[in-house]
Enzyme design. Structure first.
Site, PDB file in Angstrom:
ATOM      1  N   PHE A 150      -1.575   1.351  15.173  1.00  0.00           N
ATOM      2  CA  PHE A 150      -2.278   1.362  13.880  1.00  0.00           C
ATOM      3  C   PHE A 150      -2.786   2.748  13.502  1.00  0.00           C
ATOM      4  CE2 PHE A 150      -2.870  -2.812  15.917  1.00  0.00           C
ATOM      5  CZ  PHE A 150      -2.221  -3.610  14.993  1.00  0.00           C
ATOM      6  N   GLU A 153      -1.912   8.986  10.032  1.00  0.00           N
ATOM      7  CA  GLU A 153      -1.628  10.410  10.093  1.00  0.00           C
ATOM      8  C   GLU A 153      -2.899  11.153   9.675  1.00  0.00           C
ATOM      9  OE1 GLU A 153       2.042  11.546   8.161  1.00  0.00           O
ATOM     10  OE2 GLU A 153       3.038   9.800   9.023  1.00  0.00           O
ATOM     11  N   LYS A 205       0.772  -6.131  12.507  1.00  0.00           N
ATOM     12  CA  LYS A 205       1.036  -4.776  12.035  1.00  0.00           C
ATOM     13  C   LYS A 205       1.365  -4.750  10.538  1.00  0.00           C
ATOM     14  CE  LYS A 205       2.180  -0.621  11.575  1.00  0.00           C
ATOM     15  NZ  LYS A 205       1.395   0.558  11.845  1.00  0.00           N
ATOM     16  N   PHE A 250     -10.709   2.408   1.338  1.00  0.00           N
ATOM     17  CA  PHE A 250      -9.395   2.129   0.734  1.00  0.00           C
ATOM     18  C   PHE A 250      -9.525   1.581  -0.681  1.00  0.00           C
ATOM     19  CE2 PHE A 250      -5.339   2.749   2.954  1.00  0.00           C
ATOM     20  CZ  PHE A 250      -5.828   3.611   3.927  1.00  0.00           C
ATOM     21  N   GLY A 258       1.617   6.611  -0.566  1.00  0.00           N
ATOM     22  CA  GLY A 258       2.959   7.038  -0.171  1.00  0.00           C
ATOM     23  C   GLY A 258       3.011   7.120   1.335  1.00  0.00           C
ATOM     24  N   CYS A 261       4.921   4.887   5.888  1.00  0.00           N
ATOM     25  CA  CYS A 261       4.562   3.547   6.385  1.00  0.00           C
ATOM     26  C   CYS A 261       4.328   2.520   5.280  1.00  0.00           C
ATOM     27  CB  CYS A 261       3.342   3.638   7.271  1.00  0.00           C
ATOM     28  SG  CYS A 261       3.612   4.747   8.664  1.00  0.00           S
ATOM     29  N   LYS A 264       7.396   1.564   2.766  1.00  0.00           N
ATOM     30  CA  LYS A 264       8.569   0.912   3.373  1.00  0.00           C
ATOM     31  C   LYS A 264       8.164  -0.366   4.112  1.00  0.00           C
ATOM     32  CE  LYS A 264       8.466   2.421   7.993  1.00  0.00           C
ATOM     33  NZ  LYS A 264       8.432   1.615   9.177  1.00  0.00           N
TER      34      LYS A 264
HETATM   35  C1  UGA Z   1      -1.039   3.800   7.362  1.00  0.00           C
HETATM   36  C2  UGA Z   1      -2.152   2.869   7.858  1.00  0.00           C
HETATM   37  O1  UGA Z   1      -3.402   3.252   7.270  1.00  0.00           O
HETATM   38  C3  UGA Z   1      -2.264   2.938   9.380  1.00  0.00           C
HETATM   39  O2  UGA Z   1      -3.242   2.033   9.837  1.00  0.00           O
HETATM   40  C4  UGA Z   1      -0.902   2.582   9.974  1.00  0.00           C
HETATM   41  O3  UGA Z   1      -0.913   2.664  11.389  1.00  0.00           O
HETATM   42  C5  UGA Z   1       0.136   3.558   9.452  1.00  0.00           C
HETATM   43  O4  UGA Z   1       0.181   3.476   8.012  1.00  0.00           O
HETATM   44  C6  UGA Z   1       1.465   3.156  10.035  1.00  0.00           C
HETATM   45  O5  UGA Z   1       1.954   2.069   9.729  1.00  0.00           O
HETATM   46  O6  UGA Z   1       1.975   3.889  10.905  1.00  0.00           O
HETATM   47  P1  UGA Z   1      -0.876   6.442   6.953  1.00  0.00           P
HETATM   48  O7  UGA Z   1       0.502   6.183   6.443  1.00  0.00           O
HETATM   49  O8  UGA Z   1      -1.106   7.567   7.898  1.00  0.00           O
HETATM   50  O9  UGA Z   1      -1.432   5.130   7.691  1.00  0.00           O
HETATM   51  O10 UGA Z   1      -1.776   6.723   5.690  1.00  0.00           O
HETATM   52  P2  UGA Z   1      -3.043   6.025   4.971  1.00  0.00           P
HETATM   53  O11 UGA Z   1      -4.277   6.695   5.387  1.00  0.00           O
HETATM   54  O12 UGA Z   1      -2.969   4.560   5.106  1.00  0.00           O
HETATM   55  O13 UGA Z   1      -2.753   6.424   3.465  1.00  0.00           O
HETATM   56  C7  UGA Z   1      -1.574   5.939   2.825  1.00  0.00           C
HETATM   57  C8  UGA Z   1      -1.541   6.362   1.399  1.00  0.00           C
HETATM   58  O14 UGA Z   1      -2.512   5.660   0.633  1.00  0.00           O
HETATM   59  C9  UGA Z   1      -1.796   7.849   1.133  1.00  0.00           C
HETATM   60  O15 UGA Z   1      -0.833   8.299   0.195  1.00  0.00           O
HETATM   61  C10 UGA Z   1      -3.197   7.875   0.553  1.00  0.00           C
HETATM   62  O16 UGA Z   1      -3.391   8.952  -0.329  1.00  0.00           O
HETATM   63  C11 UGA Z   1      -3.231   6.547  -0.182  1.00  0.00           C
HETATM   64  N1  UGA Z   1      -4.593   5.998  -0.389  1.00  0.00           N
HETATM   65  C12 UGA Z   1      -5.359   5.654   0.675  1.00  0.00           C
HETATM   66  C13 UGA Z   1      -5.079   5.809  -1.682  1.00  0.00           C
HETATM   67  O17 UGA Z   1      -4.384   6.110  -2.671  1.00  0.00           O
HETATM   68  N2  UGA Z   1      -6.325   5.273  -1.852  1.00  0.00           N
HETATM   69  C14 UGA Z   1      -7.103   4.925  -0.814  1.00  0.00           C
HETATM   70  O18 UGA Z   1      -8.220   4.439  -1.044  1.00  0.00           O
HETATM   71  C15 UGA Z   1      -6.608   5.117   0.485  1.00  0.00           C
END
Ligand code: UGA
Length: 434
Positions: A150, A153, A205, A250, A258, A261, A264
């Site tokens: 989980f 990045e 997951k 969130f 984007g 993870c 897709k």
């Molecule tokens: C995400 C999940 O948060 C992790 O828990 C999971 O392990 C991971 O995918 C995975 O499957 O490997 P990650 O892709 O690193 O992690 O990024 P996030 O922090 O989730 O952010 C994803 C996107 O959402 C980013 O583009 C971010 O800018 C956007 N975001 C996030 C928003 O637009 N608003 C928010 O409030 C939070």
């Protein structure tokens, strides 16, 4: 314990280093010889805060080695599968080619009495299928567990060393003992350890990522309503987030999610639900995906409005193309998609990002990549903050005004202080904010 980690991308390299940190002896195996050579020198081929230090510490201590030869797993007791499962070309489903190839090669190279632990994100049902393959190759001796990851990045090291929870899918409950031993320091520190069946572990997951994606698209849908009704989505998010059942995290509206993870994973989840005959149960995720992609189109429209409907020939400064700050990852980056769309409409797009321009240039070589925010801003008709790096949050509106040709700013992450920018003479537009 002696551990092997198959696949040394964001997930595998971090997991390998973290396992060395917990005191295990680790070999990371990857088919990419160049990547292996870099990691073996303690040099991480992507940007992840704190990871270079951790890898370097343990390549020096000798607890962490890397190899491009699957034969290197022969001594390991436990093997972690950390290869990628990208979206398949021309389909919504996940491409499992790397997982299948890795399992095939691993099963031949490993000791038949060892344990295989899947960490890659896979469609529900995959572990059950792979279990058959692993057992066949080892005359029924090897065991397979599924232990989804989980980590985020940008926080990969901390998330791996101190996860919110450890989930283990097993065929036989007794099989979980090996991971209870391996993760003992974390379990002793209070990290919940949940043992379940394969299918539930696989679903935890994708359900978690689907929920997070839904939360983001929910607040982005609210941002659209706020725009139409002259309301403010940031205040709305703060207010609803104070209800503990909703929670404030969130709920940041903007240009959407984007990365490698969330996009897709929700598509692969829908594809798998269709195969299982329950596609309608996840029909809402199609809307989640649609709302998310719509944010990118809306940002391009906002840019056009700020440019008085003439995009062609205008100079646009794009600040940030990584899919999120503290990462150099541009996979499915909304920021990069918006920059490319404006370029296609004839704008001269100057792009700055503290870490991600090299990766972005590989995908979209025709944008103008510059190595300082000032160079991007010089003579700009429009400034767009698309990834909320701290440096961009700290931009001074007056100092920035001195660089640009026109004081128009689009804040794609709602991180600038609109009042301050307006007082300095800027036309400001955010996403769902006043
Ligand atoms: C995400 C999940 O948060 C992790 O828990 C999971 O392990 C991971 O995918 C995975 O499957 O490997 P990650 O892709 O690193 O992690 O990024 P996030 O922090 O989730 O952010 C994803 C996107 O959402 C980013 O583009 C971010 O800018 C956007 N975001 C996030 C928003 O637009 N608003 C928010 O409030 C939070």
């Amino acid at each position: 314990m002696r551990i092997s980690v198959i696949g040394t991308g964001y997930l595998g390299a971090t997991h390998a280093a973290a396992m060395a940190e917990l005191g295990h002896t680790v070999v990371g195996v990857d088919t990419d010889s160049a990547k292996v050579a870099r990691l073996a020198r303690g040099d991480v081929p992507f940007y992840e805060p704190g990871l270079t230090e951790l890898v370097a510490r343990h390549t020096r201590s000798g607890r962490l080695v890397f190899s491009d030869d699957m034969g290197a797993v022969a001594d390991a007791d436990v093997h972690f599968l950390c290869v990628g499962t990208p979206q398949a070309g021309g389909a919504q489903a996940a491409d499992l080619a790397q997982v299948d190839a890795a399992v095939l090669r691993l099963a031949k190279a490993m000791r038949p009495d060892s344990v295989v632990v899947g960490k890659s994100t896979v469609p529900v049902g995959t572990a059950e299928r792979l279990r058959g393959e692993v057992r066949e190759a080892t005359a029924g001796r090897a065991r397979l567990l599924w232990n989804p990851e989980f980590l985020r990045e940008g926080f990969a090291v901390a998330d791996t060393l101190r996860p919110d929870r450890i989930v283990v899918g097993v065929q036989d409950e007794a099989d979980a003992a090996v991971l209870a031993e391996l993760y003992a320091p974390q379990i002793d520190a209070g990290v919940p350890f949940l043992v379940t069946d394969y299918a539930t572990a696989e679903l935890v997951k994708v359900a978690a990522n689907a929920f997070l994606a839904t939360k983001i698209s929910f607040i982005n849908a609210m941002a659209d309503i706020c725009d139409a009704a002259a309301a403010d989505v940031t205040t709305l998010a703060t207010a609803i987030g104070l209800d503990e059942r909703i929670g404030s995290r969130f709920l940041r509206a903007g240009i959407g999610f984007g990365g490698g993870c969330l996009p897709k994973d929700i598509r692969a989840f829908m594809a798998r639900a269709d195969e299982l005959g329950v596609g309608t149960s996840l029909a809402f995720l199609r809307e989640v995906d649609r709302v998310n992609l719509q944010q990118r189109e809306a940002a391009v429209r906002s840019a056009a409005v700020l440019l008085d409907d003439t995009v062609a020939g205008r100079r646009v400064a794009v600040l940030g193309v990584a899919f999120k700050p503290d990462s150099d990852d541009v996979r499915d980056s909304p920021a990069l998609a918006i920059a490319a769309a404006l370029h296609l409409q004839g704008a001269q797009v100057a792009v700055h990002d503290p870490r991600a321009t090299a990766n972005a240039a590989r995908l979209y070589p025709t944008l103008d990549y510059v190595d300082s925010a000032e160079a991007a801003l010089a003579g700009a008709d429009l400034t767009m903050v698309l990834t909320e790096w701290q440096d961009y949050r700290n931009l001074e509106p007056a100092a920035t005004a001195a660089l640009v040709a026109r004081r128009a700013v689009f804040d794609g992450r709602n991180v600038l202080d609109a009042d301050r920018w307006r007082s300095a003479g800027w036309t400001y537009r955010g996403v769902g904010v006043r």
